[in-house]
Structure formats: C-alpha cells, structure tokens
Design an enzyme around this catalytic site. Structure first.
Site, PDB file in Angstrom:
ATOM      1  N   ASN A  48       0.855  -1.189   0.000  1.00 35.15           N
ATOM      2  CA  ASN A  48       0.000   0.000   0.000  1.00 35.15           C
ATOM      3  C   ASN A  48       0.892   1.240   0.000  1.00 35.15           C
ATOM      4  OD1 ASN A  48      -0.389  -1.346   2.856  1.00 35.15           O
ATOM      5  ND2 ASN A  48      -0.907   0.746   3.324  1.00 35.15           N
ATOM      6  N   ASP A  49       0.658   2.198   0.839  1.00 36.24           N
ATOM      7  CA  ASP A  49       1.256   3.542   0.716  1.00 36.24           C
ATOM      8  C   ASP A  49       2.734   3.610   0.307  1.00 36.24           C
ATOM      9  OD1 ASP A  49      -1.027   3.542   2.239  1.00 36.24           O
ATOM     10  OD2 ASP A  49      -0.175   4.638   3.914  1.00 36.24           O
ATOM     11  N   GLN A  65       4.624   0.477   2.142  1.00 31.85           N
ATOM     12  CA  GLN A  65       3.966  -0.453   3.046  1.00 31.85           C
ATOM     13  C   GLN A  65       3.929  -1.805   2.344  1.00 31.85           C
ATOM     14  OE1 GLN A  65       2.065   0.500   6.442  1.00 31.85           O
ATOM     15  NE2 GLN A  65       4.152   1.167   6.010  1.00 31.85           N
ATOM     16  N   PHE A 105       4.416   1.250  10.172  1.00 30.33           N
ATOM     17  CA  PHE A 105       3.410   1.942   9.373  1.00 30.33           C
ATOM     18  C   PHE A 105       4.070   3.080   8.578  1.00 30.33           C
ATOM     19  CE2 PHE A 105      -1.189   1.100  10.987  1.00 30.33           C
ATOM     20  CZ  PHE A 105      -1.003  -0.255  10.807  1.00 30.33           C
ATOM     21  N   SER A 106       3.222   3.871   7.928  1.00 29.45           N
ATOM     22  CA  SER A 106       3.745   4.869   6.979  1.00 29.45           C
ATOM     23  C   SER A 106       4.567   5.969   7.625  1.00 29.45           C
ATOM     24  CB  SER A 106       2.580   5.487   6.209  1.00 29.45           C
ATOM     25  OG  SER A 106       2.100   4.527   5.315  1.00 29.45           O
ATOM     26  N   ARG A 179      -0.561   9.115  13.332  1.00 24.78           N
ATOM     27  CA  ARG A 179       0.417   8.413  12.478  1.00 24.78           C
ATOM     28  C   ARG A 179       0.834   9.176  11.217  1.00 24.78           C
ATOM     29  NH1 ARG A 179      -4.414   5.246  12.090  1.00 24.78           N
ATOM     30  NH2 ARG A 179      -5.443   5.491  10.082  1.00 24.78           N
ATOM     31  N   ASP A 180       1.716   8.502  10.494  1.00 23.49           N
ATOM     32  CA  ASP A 180       2.186   8.879   9.161  1.00 23.49           C
ATOM     33  C   ASP A 180       2.984  10.185   9.162  1.00 23.49           C
ATOM     34  OD1 ASP A 180       0.626   6.669   8.648  1.00 23.49           O
ATOM     35  OD2 ASP A 180      -1.035   7.780   7.755  1.00 23.49           O
ATOM     36  N   GLU A 231      -5.110  10.829   7.058  1.00 26.28           N
ATOM     37  CA  GLU A 231      -3.908   9.994   7.032  1.00 26.28           C
ATOM     38  C   GLU A 231      -2.872  10.616   6.097  1.00 26.28           C
ATOM     39  OE1 GLU A 231      -5.683   5.508   7.584  1.00 26.28           O
ATOM     40  OE2 GLU A 231      -5.693   6.246   5.556  1.00 26.28           O
ATOM     41  N   TRP A 313      -8.963   1.831  -0.543  1.00 23.02           N
ATOM     42  CA  TRP A 313      -9.195   0.891   0.561  1.00 23.02           C
ATOM     43  C   TRP A 313     -10.526   0.163   0.436  1.00 23.02           C
ATOM     44  CZ3 TRP A 313      -5.687  -1.415   2.994  1.00 23.02           C
ATOM     45  CH2 TRP A 313      -4.492  -0.789   3.348  1.00 23.02           C
TER      46      TRP A 313
HETATM   47  C1  FRU Z   1      -3.014   4.657   4.732  1.00 22.58           C
HETATM   48  C2  FRU Z   1      -2.670   3.863   5.980  1.00 22.58           C
HETATM   49  C3  FRU Z   1      -1.796   4.686   6.888  1.00 22.58           C
HETATM   50  C4  FRU Z   1      -1.076   3.642   7.698  1.00 22.58           C
HETATM   51  C5  FRU Z   1      -0.881   2.550   6.689  1.00 22.58           C
HETATM   52  C6  FRU Z   1      -0.942   1.165   7.249  1.00 22.58           C
HETATM   53  O1  FRU Z   1      -3.306   3.891   3.629  1.00 22.58           O
HETATM   54  O2  FRU Z   1      -3.852   3.456   6.627  1.00 22.58           O
HETATM   55  O3  FRU Z   1      -2.504   5.634   7.658  1.00 22.58           O
HETATM   56  O4  FRU Z   1       0.111   4.114   8.230  1.00 22.58           O
HETATM   57  O5  FRU Z   1      -1.881   2.708   5.705  1.00 22.58           O
HETATM   58  O6  FRU Z   1      -0.568   0.217   6.304  1.00 22.58           O
END
Ligand code: FRU
Length: 497
Positions: A48-49, A65, A105-106, A179-180, A231, A313
């Site tokens: 993902n991200d 990710q 995580f991100s 986060r992130d 996010e 998502w």
């Molecule tokens: C966004 C997210 C972030 C998180 C990550 C987890 O797509 O939900 O907020 O850090 O993916 O994989």
C-alpha cells in the site's frame, strides 16, 4: 539397484523439469495478466502507501507499506525500491521489519545533511526514516496509545537500516489515529517540522535533531473533507508568479469525491509554527477512485514530485491479481497555477516518462485503431466540446474517458471494463470538474495494462482509475464532433527487463 537407479533418474528429471519450470515462471514475472508495465508494482505480495521517499546522490528511493507474507494487508514492513529515472525500479531487500514496538506503518525519510541527529559517521550523511510504530497488541487490548513515532537511520544510502535505541521518539498522548509522520527541514528556523495525521486534524511538531519533538500547532478540525480518518499528510512550499505558498496535502479514508479513499489539499501559509489556509474550500489533488496516500519526495530542491498508491481501501484487498496486489501511480510533477483568482495545484506526469516513450503516431479521429495496450495519448482541442476516448478489446469490454461540456466535467467510465464483480462499488462512472476557463483544452492519458491516469488542462484536473479487462485493451478510438488541434498516441516501453 536397477529400481533405485530408475528412481534417481526420474528424480533427476523431476528436478530438471522443476528448474525449467521455475525459469519459465521467472521469465514470466512482470508478464502476468494485469501486471502494470510502466508503473511500479512489487514482484510479489502486497503493497500500500508509498513511504520514505527521498532523493539522494542521484537515486530516487521509494519505500512502501509491504507485507511479504501474502497478497492482502498484514503485519507491515517497509519494502524498498530505487530508481535513477523514476521509471525503471530495482527492488531492494526489505528495509524495516516489525519489532517489539509493533508494525512499521507509513512515514517519511530525509537526508540529514547537517547531521543534526548525530547518526552520521566519518562524514557519511545519514538518511533518517521517521515512521509510525503500530502496536497490534495495544490496539487489540483497546488502548488509545498504540501508534507512536520512531526513527531509523542508514549510512549506506538506504540499503541497511538501524533503528534508534531510544524509540519511540514521539509518544502518543491518547489519540487512536496518530500516524504517518512527514518530516521536512525548515531552513529559516533551522529545525525539522513533522506533519502528523491525528485522527480528524493535523498536528505539527518541530525538532532540532529528529529525536526530540515539541508540539507546535494543530490544523483542520473544522476545515476540509471529514468523511473519514485523516492519514498520510505532506507539507511543502511551491512558487507561483514569484510568490510562495505552502501546500498541505491530507489523505482521507473514506470520504473521497468518488467514494472511498482520496487526497485533498489546502493552499496557505506556514511560518514554522502553524499553517493557515487561504480559504475554506475543499480541493482534491486527484478526483479518480484510485490515487491514495500520495506524498512527495524529499530532498529534490524546488521540484516537487508526487507519487500515490494506485488503489482504494474500498477494494484494495480484493482486486483480482494473484502474485502481487496493487501498484503505484506514475510519478507526477506538482505546480501551482493561478486560475480565476484562485491558486490551484496541478499535476503532470514527470518528464522522465518521455524516456520510455516511442515515437508518437497520429490517430485518426472517429476511427478505431489498434495499439499495444499501453501508451501516452495526448490531444488538444481548438474549442471545447464533448469528446470521448474508448479503449476496448474483442470481448467488447471497454473503458471510456471523456469530457462532458454541458456538465463541465471529465469522466472515466469503467462499468463495462471487464471484471468488476469482486466488490460492489468497483463498477462505476467517475467525475471531476473542469477548473480551467480557457477556450481550448488539452488532455494527457497514461494508459497501462490495468490503469488509466487523466491529466486535463495542464494537469488542473487529474483522475486515476484501475480496471481489469478479461483480455488486454488493444483498440483505441477517439471521437469528437469538432476537429481536434492535435491527437497523438505514443507507445510506452515496458520498464521491466
Ligand atoms: C493509509 C494507511 C496509513 C497507515 C498505513 C498502514 O493507507 O492506513 O494511515 O500508516 O496505511 O498500512
């Protein structure tokens, strides 16, 4: 004895057969159905991200990710790929693994040129990654402080990473979604700024050394779109007509303009402490359903290069690919434009895309032609009226992209674009407003095996959508009642060797 020999011989054949099969399979990698040919996707497993994007010493680093244990979301690692030209990517060993503090995580990465962190040794500049540690046990037990910010550094240009012994460096104060971190150097005050997504708003922190963080301010509780959790933010300056504005990017899930996850942005000012938006409008960086978690590379000077995750998502875990799941968008150059008294963010594919482009061929208007299934289509109009681009195959599946003059909207229609059955909202027609008021217009389409990216009016309107035809789209037809000023299609060379 004889029996044994035969047995051995057959075993040897099995072994040779298996090697041959493995080799063929290996050659077929990046050739699977739906495999993006001009976009980054992992050789296998889930992504993902985009994370930790940093340009250093001639190399663009892309972390992401990654779940190496399967093709659906799982305990998060940071995968790593690198490129010299933003097009051809080399997958590197996994950069960060989950540990006792949780999943990785991100987050972002910076080149700590002044060695403020003290991680640099013998003149070697440290790359520092700033990421969220997500503690799944804390989450399960119902705590609110299971996401904390940590750092790691690399002294070999991103190949290997050492996590800081003092992690986490920024502790949660009891906000579930905390986060992130996106970190940038703020030269006027010689300090680092962290932009952090904190549930329904942004919190800014500052630090002299990436290890000690102090809260500066909050932004956005009452502004922008709030259909879901905030996010993956980003903050950076851009100039237009000699004036500097600050752009605050905030990803949101769900609540996007065409459903599910999407990227909004704010234009404003930033003084090293707080961000103030110029107005209260909600603006979207990409109106399509499939650009999410997009942020920019650090350490690229005045140039701002954006990359998003090419999924949503709402169905990212369900899309019909087997070896890998999900890909990134084409990298995009961001710029600001003055439009009818407003400052807007525009995105265009990076010029490096020209490096994989074949010579352009004219396309005959209103007549179907064949193509390889990937390409760069460009058209410009004399005046602005309805037009339509249809990609199709012999199964009569089609993807339609166009402009609706009456509605002043661009659209992408994937209702008949092949497999849409894996999730109820996937099938659909998606719209984006036209912002430009110029008499003529231009359109750039980046077409890959399973995705389309639309950039209209010099990138003022942008849309991204993925699709899954049962056979590749190999026909293209452009229809318009009015003649067009220009209409060309270039093939694109596959980026995988
Ligand atoms: C966004 C997210 C972030 C998180 C990550 C987890 O797509 O939900 O907020 O850090 O993916 O994989």
């Amino acid at each position: 004895m004889k029996r044994n020999f035969k047995h051995l011989l057959s075993l040897a054949f099995v072994a040779i057969g298996a090697t041959a099969l493995a080799q063929t399979q290996d050659n077929n990698r990046y050739q699977e159905q739906y495999r993006p040919q001009v976009h980054f996707s992992p050789r296998e497993h889930w992504i993902n991200d985009p994370n930790g994007m940093v340009y250093y010493n001639g190399t663009y680093h892309l972390f992401y990710q990654y779940y190496p244990g399967g093709t659906t979301w799982g305990p998060m690692h940071w995968g790593h790929a690198q490129s010299k030209d933003l097009m051809h990517w080399k997958e590197m060993p996994i950069a960060l693994y989950p540990d006792s503090l949780g999943y990785i995580f991100s987050g972002s990465a910076v080149a700590d040129i002044h060695n403020t962190s003290g991680f640099g040794k013998n003149g070697r500049i440290p790359l520092v990654a700033i990421f969220t540690h997500h503690d799944p046990k804390g989450e399960k037990s119902g705590r609110n402080d299971f996401q904390n910010q940590s750092i790691a550094y690399s002294l070999d240009e991103g190949k290997t990473w050492t996590k800081y012994a003092g992690n986490p460096v920024l502790k949660n104060t009891g906000i579930r979604d905390f986060r992130d971190p996106k970190v940038m150097w703020f030269e006027p005050q010689k300090k680092w700024i962290m932009t952090l997504a904190t549930q329904d708003h942004i919190t800014f922190f500052s630090s002299p050394d990436l290890k000690h963080w102090k809260q500066e301010s909050e932004f956005g509780k009452q502004l922008g779109a709030h259909g879901g959790v905030w996010e993956c933010p980003d903050l950076f300056p851009l100039k237009v007509d000699g004036k500097t504005y600050w752009v605050l990017v905030v990803n949101l899930n769900p609540g996007g303009p065409n459903g599910g996850s999407a990227t909004q942005y704010f234009i404003g000012t930033f003084d090293g402490h707080g961000f103030a938006a110029v107005d209260e409008k909600t603006r979207w960086l990409d109106y399509g359903p499939d650009e999410y978690a997009g942020v920019t590379w650090s350490n690229t000077g005045d140039r701002k290069i954006f990359l998003g995750w090419m999924s949503n998502w709402a169905y990212a875990n369900l899309v019909p690919t087997e070896k890998w799941r999900n890909a990134m968008t084409i990298p995009r150059d961001l710029s600001l434009k003055q439009v009818n008294g407003e400052v807007l963010l525009a995105s265009l594919p990076v010029l490096e895309l020209n490096g994989i482009k074949e010579p352009a061929k004219s396309v005959v208007l209103n007549k179907a032609g064949t193509f390889t299934g990937r390409g760069l289509l460009k058209l410009s109009t004399v005046s602005l009226s309805d037009y339509r681009v249809t990609l199709s195959n012999s199964l009569e599946e089609e993807l339609v992209i166009g402009y609706d003059k009456k509605a002043r909207q661009y659209y992408i229609d994937r209702t008949k674009a092949g497999n849409t059955a894996f999730q109820k909202d996937f099938k659909g027609r998606f719209f984006a407003p036209r912002f430009s008021s110029s008499q003529s217009s231009d359109l750039t389409l980046v077409i890959d095996a399973a995705s389309i990216e639309l950039f209209a009016d010099q990138g003022l309107t942008t849309m991204t959508a993925i699709f899954f035809p049962d056979k590749p789209f190999d026909h293209v037809k452009v229809e318009s009642k009015d003649r067009l000023k220009d209409l060309k299609l270039s093939g694109l060379n596959a980026i995988w060797k």
